[in-house]
Design a protein around this motif. Structure first.
Motif, PDB file in Angstrom:
ATOM      1  N   GLN A 134      29.270 -46.180  31.094  1.00  0.00           N
ATOM      2  CA  GLN A 134      29.002 -46.754  32.421  1.00  0.00           C
ATOM      3  C   GLN A 134      28.241 -48.072  32.296  1.00  0.00           C
ATOM      4  OE1 GLN A 134      27.030 -43.230  34.234  1.00  0.00           O
ATOM      5  NE2 GLN A 134      28.372 -43.617  35.988  1.00  0.00           N
ATOM      6  N   CYS A 175      35.743 -46.503  34.399  1.00  0.00           N
ATOM      7  CA  CYS A 175      34.679 -46.178  33.432  1.00  0.00           C
ATOM      8  C   CYS A 175      33.315 -46.115  34.122  1.00  0.00           C
ATOM      9  CB  CYS A 175      34.657 -47.216  32.313  1.00  0.00           C
ATOM     10  SG  CYS A 175      36.108 -47.186  31.224  1.00  0.00           S
ATOM     11  N   ASN A 232      32.402 -42.734  35.471  1.00  0.00           N
ATOM     12  CA  ASN A 232      32.274 -41.618  34.531  1.00  0.00           C
ATOM     13  C   ASN A 232      30.795 -41.278  34.329  1.00  0.00           C
ATOM     14  OD1 ASN A 232      32.443 -39.763  32.435  1.00  0.00           O
ATOM     15  ND2 ASN A 232      34.191 -40.812  31.496  1.00  0.00           N
ATOM     16  N   HIS A 233      30.266 -40.452  35.222  1.00  0.00           N
ATOM     17  CA  HIS A 233      28.834 -40.138  35.212  1.00  0.00           C
ATOM     18  C   HIS A 233      28.418 -39.261  34.031  1.00  0.00           C
ATOM     19  CE1 HIS A 233      28.508 -42.033  39.101  1.00  0.00           C
ATOM     20  NE2 HIS A 233      29.461 -41.256  39.589  1.00  0.00           N
ATOM     21  N   ASN A 234      29.383 -38.727  33.331  1.00  0.00           N
ATOM     22  CA  ASN A 234      29.050 -37.909  32.152  1.00  0.00           C
ATOM     23  C   ASN A 234      28.824 -38.775  30.914  1.00  0.00           C
ATOM     24  OD1 ASN A 234      29.296 -35.420  33.518  1.00  0.00           O
ATOM     25  ND2 ASN A 234      31.530 -35.506  33.310  1.00  0.00           N
ATOM     26  N   ARG A 235      29.117 -40.066  31.035  1.00  0.00           N
ATOM     27  CA  ARG A 235      28.983 -40.961  29.878  1.00  0.00           C
ATOM     28  C   ARG A 235      28.209 -42.223  30.290  1.00  0.00           C
ATOM     29  NH1 ARG A 235      34.706 -41.929  27.413  1.00  0.00           N
ATOM     30  NH2 ARG A 235      33.415 -42.977  25.830  1.00  0.00           N
ATOM     31  N   PRO A 236      26.893 -42.121  30.389  1.00  0.00           N
ATOM     32  CA  PRO A 236      26.078 -43.246  30.872  1.00  0.00           C
ATOM     33  C   PRO A 236      26.161 -44.497  29.999  1.00  0.00           C
ATOM     34  CG  PRO A 236      24.691 -41.476  30.022  1.00  0.00           C
ATOM     35  CD  PRO A 236      26.075 -40.925  30.127  1.00  0.00           C
TER      36      PRO A 236
END
Length: 432
Positions: A76, A66, A69-73
């Protein structure tokens, strides 16, 4: 009707297993986020956070995934928070986070767009770095230093900078042994900037980090001197904050333990003026370190010893020989011993005239073998240093204050080196 109950710990473990299953399913982003957040909240509980249960459930690799997952800060951030809490636990728990592959991801997140994500990454890495020299080296090898130092600026947000400086302290804590020379230079450059910060907590941590780097031998001391930070450290000895004074004092004590030239840099910055005041400080630890400073300087050369004499500090050293605190007596004994060993005849006479003999001889009544040996060797050196015509006079001073009786009592000491040295002194100076 039979009622069944479930233990709170069992319920917690069951919840973790459920959270793990839900967090694995990236195809349902809201469900995944809720599960990771719920796990984080459990780990954030003040009493008995279920760190081992989370580790045993196999959730660590999922949290690290998780984290990637840089598309979901937001996801993160929750994963980073959870992992930070785990890394703040025992050494084994911290190692589990490292083993799950979190370090390189956290290092990467130091450059994340979201400020709170960067801050969480610093927290996590600070915990890991501070766990052990081994994990510190691991983080350094993964490139943590430069991105961490990118925040070490006076205009960085205060809450973030406080965490950054704490992490820098952890980098330096093991005397900087985990750091390559290039990284030490980079850290010192940052500390030279941060020492000008007005926040007390940042200033204290900055000076402690500097102090740790000065505790690595002459080579490290020279790097600290060449960074230009020493002239900024000396005025901090006069700070109104005891925490700042202690940190600065430890740093300069370490520096004057180096070569004579290195010690002279500190003296040239006016350190003795501040030490004069610190010798009367109400804090025992500060007074002890101030005497320790003088002991290191006295071990240098005769010009440096003369600087101590010229400042009128010999009576204060002697006064600390009379302290009720044995550790203070020990440090003061070392200072006197170093002064006698290094000093020329006139300087030794100064010590005698200031009344060093009686309180120095009193230390012989202690039960500490190394300290007794320090005093015996110093008394021997003192008697060797004076003119032949004065030997009997000084020996009489030793006898009149009870020093001879104490030396004679040491003839029965269980340590061979003690009773041998005592016998030698008696034979050479007290036998008609």
């Amino acid at each position: 009707m039979i009622k069944s109950t479930i233990d709170a710990n069992e319920l917690k473990l069951y919840s973790i297993i459920v959270f793990k299953q839900l967090a694995m399913d990236a195809s349902k982003p809201e469900q995944q986020f809720d599960a990771v957040q719920a796990a984080r909240k459990l780990l954030s509980s003040d009493k008995n956070p279920p760190i081992n249960e989370v580790i045993q459930s196999g959730m660590l690799p999922i949290l690290v995934e998780c984290l990637r997952n840089h598309n979901r800060p937001l996801l993160q951030f929750e994963a980073a928070w959870a992992l930070t809490n785990i890394a703040s636990g025992t050494s084994d728990q911290t190692n589990q986070v490292v083993g799950a592959g979190a370090v390189p991801v956290f290092v990467q997140l130091l450059g994340a767009p979201a400020e709170r994500l960067r801050e969480q990454a610093v927290w996590a890495l600070g915990n890991i770095i501070g766990d052990s020299p081994l994990l510190c080296s691991f983080a350094v090898n993964h490139g943590v230093v430069q991105p961490l130092l990118s925040f070490a600026k006076l205009d960085t947000k205060l809450s973030l900078l406080q965490i950054v400086v704490w992490a820098i302290v952890n980098l330096c804590r093991s005397k900087g042994q985990s750091l390559p020379t290039g990284n030490i230079h980079e850290i010192l450059n940052a500390l030279n900037v941060l020492v000008d910060h007005t926040d007390t907590n940042i200033l204290v941590d900055t000076v402690w980090a500097t102090s740790y780097l000065t505790d690595g031998g002459s080579e490290r001391i020279q790097m600290v001197i060449e960074s230009g930070v020493v002239p900024k450290l000396i005025p901090l000895l006069g700070s109104g904050e005891v925490k700042v004074q202690i940190a600065a004092l430890r740093a300069v004590v370490n520096i004057v333990s180096g070569s004579d030239d290195q010690a002279q840099v500190v003296l040239n910055c006016g350190a003795l003026y501040y030490i004069t005041v610190l010798l009367s400080h109400p804090d025992l630890n500060i007074r002890k370190n101030a005497v320790w400073f003088l002991s290191n300087v006295a071990a240098g050369n005769q010009a440096q010893l003369q600087a101590i004499i010229n400042m009128g500090l010999v009576p204060q050293i002697i006064e600390n020989l009379r302290s009720v605190h044995f550790k203070m007596q020990t440090v003061a004994s070392w200072a006197v011993s170093n002064a006698i060993l290094i000093g020329n005849r006139e300087q030794v006479y100064t010590l005698i005239k200031e009344g060093v003999v009686a309180p120095f001889c009193d230390i012989l009544s202690c039960q500490d073998t190394p300290v007794i040996m320090i005093v015996l060797e110093a008394l021997d050196n003192m008697l060797k240093s004076v003119a032949d015509s004065d030997v009997k006079t000084v020996a009489n001073l030793v006898a009149q204050c009870g020093g001879l009786a104490k030396i004679e009592s040491l003839l029965d000491h269980q340590a061979e080196e003690i009773h041998t040295r005592a016998q030698d002194i008696i034979d050479q100076y007290f036998t008609d």
